[in-house]
Design a protein around this motif. Structure first.
Motif, mmCIF file in Angstrom:
data_model
loop_
_atom_site.group_PDB
_atom_site.id
_atom_site.type_symbol
_atom_site.label_atom_id
_atom_site.label_comp_id
_atom_site.label_asym_id
_atom_site.label_seq_id
_atom_site.Cartn_x
_atom_site.Cartn_y
_atom_site.Cartn_z
ATOM 1 N N VAL A 1 11.162 -1.309 2.950
ATOM 2 C CA VAL A 1 11.990 -1.199 1.746
ATOM 3 C C VAL A 1 11.153 -1.013 0.491
ATOM 4 O O VAL A 1 11.671 -0.554 -0.539
ATOM 5 C CB VAL A 1 12.890 -2.445 1.587
ATOM 6 C CG1 VAL A 1 13.880 -2.537 2.722
ATOM 7 C CG2 VAL A 1 12.047 -3.718 1.504
ATOM 8 N N GLU A 2 9.864 -1.353 0.561
ATOM 9 C CA GLU A 2 9.036 -1.231 -0.644
ATOM 10 C C GLU A 2 7.566 -1.114 -0.252
ATOM 11 O O GLU A 2 7.098 -1.857 0.614
ATOM 12 C CB GLU A 2 9.239 -2.452 -1.553
ATOM 13 C CG GLU A 2 8.479 -2.389 -2.856
ATOM 14 C CD GLU A 2 8.686 -3.640 -3.709
ATOM 15 O OE1 GLU A 2 8.407 -3.588 -4.916
ATOM 16 O OE2 GLU A 2 9.136 -4.662 -3.154
ATOM 17 N N VAL A 3 6.865 -0.173 -0.867
ATOM 18 C CA VAL A 3 5.415 -0.041 -0.715
ATOM 19 C C VAL A 3 4.805 -0.351 -2.076
ATOM 20 O O VAL A 3 5.073 0.339 -3.059
ATOM 21 C CB VAL A 3 5.017 1.379 -0.251
ATOM 22 C CG1 VAL A 3 3.496 1.489 -0.149
ATOM 23 C CG2 VAL A 3 5.651 1.685 1.097
ATOM 24 N N LYS A 4 3.988 -1.395 -2.137
ATOM 25 C CA LYS A 4 3.503 -1.914 -3.411
ATOM 26 C C LYS A 4 2.182 -1.291 -3.852
ATOM 27 O O LYS A 4 1.765 -1.512 -4.987
ATOM 28 C CB LYS A 4 3.325 -3.430 -3.306
ATOM 29 C CG LYS A 4 4.590 -4.183 -2.936
ATOM 30 C CD LYS A 4 5.511 -4.345 -4.110
ATOM 31 C CE LYS A 4 4.977 -5.308 -5.123
ATOM 32 N NZ LYS A 4 5.916 -5.548 -6.234
ATOM 33 N N VAL A 5 1.481 -0.565 -2.980
ATOM 34 C CA VAL A 5 0.143 -0.073 -3.321
ATOM 35 C C VAL A 5 0.065 1.427 -3.066
ATOM 36 O O VAL A 5 0.935 2.015 -2.424
ATOM 37 C CB VAL A 5 -0.942 -0.799 -2.490
ATOM 38 C CG1 VAL A 5 -0.965 -2.280 -2.822
ATOM 39 C CG2 VAL A 5 -0.716 -0.588 -1.001
#
Length: 359
Positions: free
Chosen positions: A71-75
């Motif tokens: 749901v989310e890729v932070k990097v």
């Protein structure tokens, strides 16, 4: 007459063409300079090998611990991260709901334990004491009636049956008073320790289940195990990821110091000495050497896995991997880049002789 000369003329023409073709095709092809000069050994005696640039921590391949939808890729590639930073998250809605259920059950168990520990209730004590007083008064009444009845029976003013009934009523009143006193004492003693222990055990079990749900929830946030730099990101929001082996989603490493993993052919191992200094040349740049310092030898010879593509390269050979640190980089180099490494055999020998003399 002309017909007799046709075949000889054709033969002479064909022979002339053949001679011309042979002469023209036998001319030497002019040599051309290579587009990129190959690396040349900078030392008189060398032990050569091919190496791959890697981080100081080696390549750390991070994958998903459990299956799910991202749901989310932070990097992104090239950013620095600290140990514990979130790299990407998986869908956690189901585990959030399960955690809420476990927390509600924990609150119920904690309320039950508090109820047992707060016993007796303050408002339950006066009714119990009043009940005891009521039965005490009833016993006194029955005792007085029994004494009066005995006197009347002695004067033959009352039948024996009345005396028996009054005695039974007195004993019943005493039993009821005893029961009321016991119940009052049990009420004032508070909760039974066995009940408190059961309630305490229930609370501990629910706390463990809540902690387990939180751990499962935290596993969906994949974190960086070290402080380093993100080298590659191979995951996007919305993708479903599993847990197949050898499927890294994020590659990172500590690039504060770059290392070179050099493959030394087993045929060169007799000439290899620990601590030999060296230089390396990245492919395509034979002019700017990288100064290398010895770090360690991994004492395990294994089949060669990193192939360079050279025509004389053997794929059935075994190599020993030697780790060197890059002391200076006159140009930008990248993790995974291939370099030609030359180790100074003559200096290594002279260094060993100096140490032997010193001893």
């Amino acid at each position: 007459m002309y017909r007799s000369l046709v075949l000889p003329m054709i033969a002479v023409a064909a022979f002339s063409y053949m001679v011309w073709h042979v002469v023209s095709s036998s001319k030497a092809t002019p040599q051309t300079d290579p587009v990129v000069e190959p690396s040349r050994a900078p030392f008189s005696e060398v032990v050569a090998g091919v190496g791959l640039i890697e981080p100081k921590s080696e390549n750390i391949e991070v994958a998903a611990i459990t299956s799910g939808t991202v749901v989310e890729v932070k990097v992104q590639e090239g950013v620095d991260v600290a140990a514990g930073d979130v790299l990407f998250r998986l869908d956690d809605r189901q585990l959030q709901a399960e955690l809420a259920v476990q927390q509600s059950l924990l609150e119920e168990a904690q309320a039950t334990l508090r109820r047992w520990r707060q016993m007796p209730r303050t408002e339950d004590v006066p009714p119990s004491e009043a009940r005891v007083k009521k039965f005490q008064a009833d016993v006194e009444l029955r005792r007085d009636q029994l004494q009066r009845t005995r006197g009347l029976v002695a004067k033959n003013a009352m039948a024996e049956q009345e005396l028996v009934e009054r005695e039974q009523a007195y004993h019943a009143a005493q039993a009821e008073l005893t029961q009321a006193l016991a119940e009052d004492a049990r009420l004032k003693a508070g909760a039974w320790q066995a009940d408190v222990a059961v309630a305490q055990s229930q609370v501990e079990r629910m706390e463990a289940q809540v902690a387990q749900a939180r751990v499962e929830l935290d596993r969906l946030a994949v974190r960086s195990p070290i402080a380093g730099r993100v080298l590659k990101v191979d995951v996007r929001p919305g993708e479903y990821v599993g847990t197949p082996p050898g499927k890294p989603l994020v590659i990172l490493g500590d690039v504060s110091t770059l290392h070179v993993r050099v493959d030394i052919d087993e045929q060169d191992l007799p000439r290899l000495e620990p601590g030999m200094p060296g230089q390396g040349f990245v492919r395509g740049d034979a002019e700017q050497p990288l100064q290398l310092s010895f770090v360690r030898i991994e004492p395990f010879t294994e089949p060669k896995r990193s192939l360079t593509g050279a025509g004389n390269e053997r794929i059935d050979t075994r190599v020993l991997q030697v780790i060197y640190a890059i002391e200076s980089t006159p140009r930008e180099v990248y993790v995974g880049q291939q370099i030609d490494v030359f180790l100074d055999k003559s200096k290594g020998r002279a260094e060993n002789l100096r140490l032997d003399v010193g001893q």
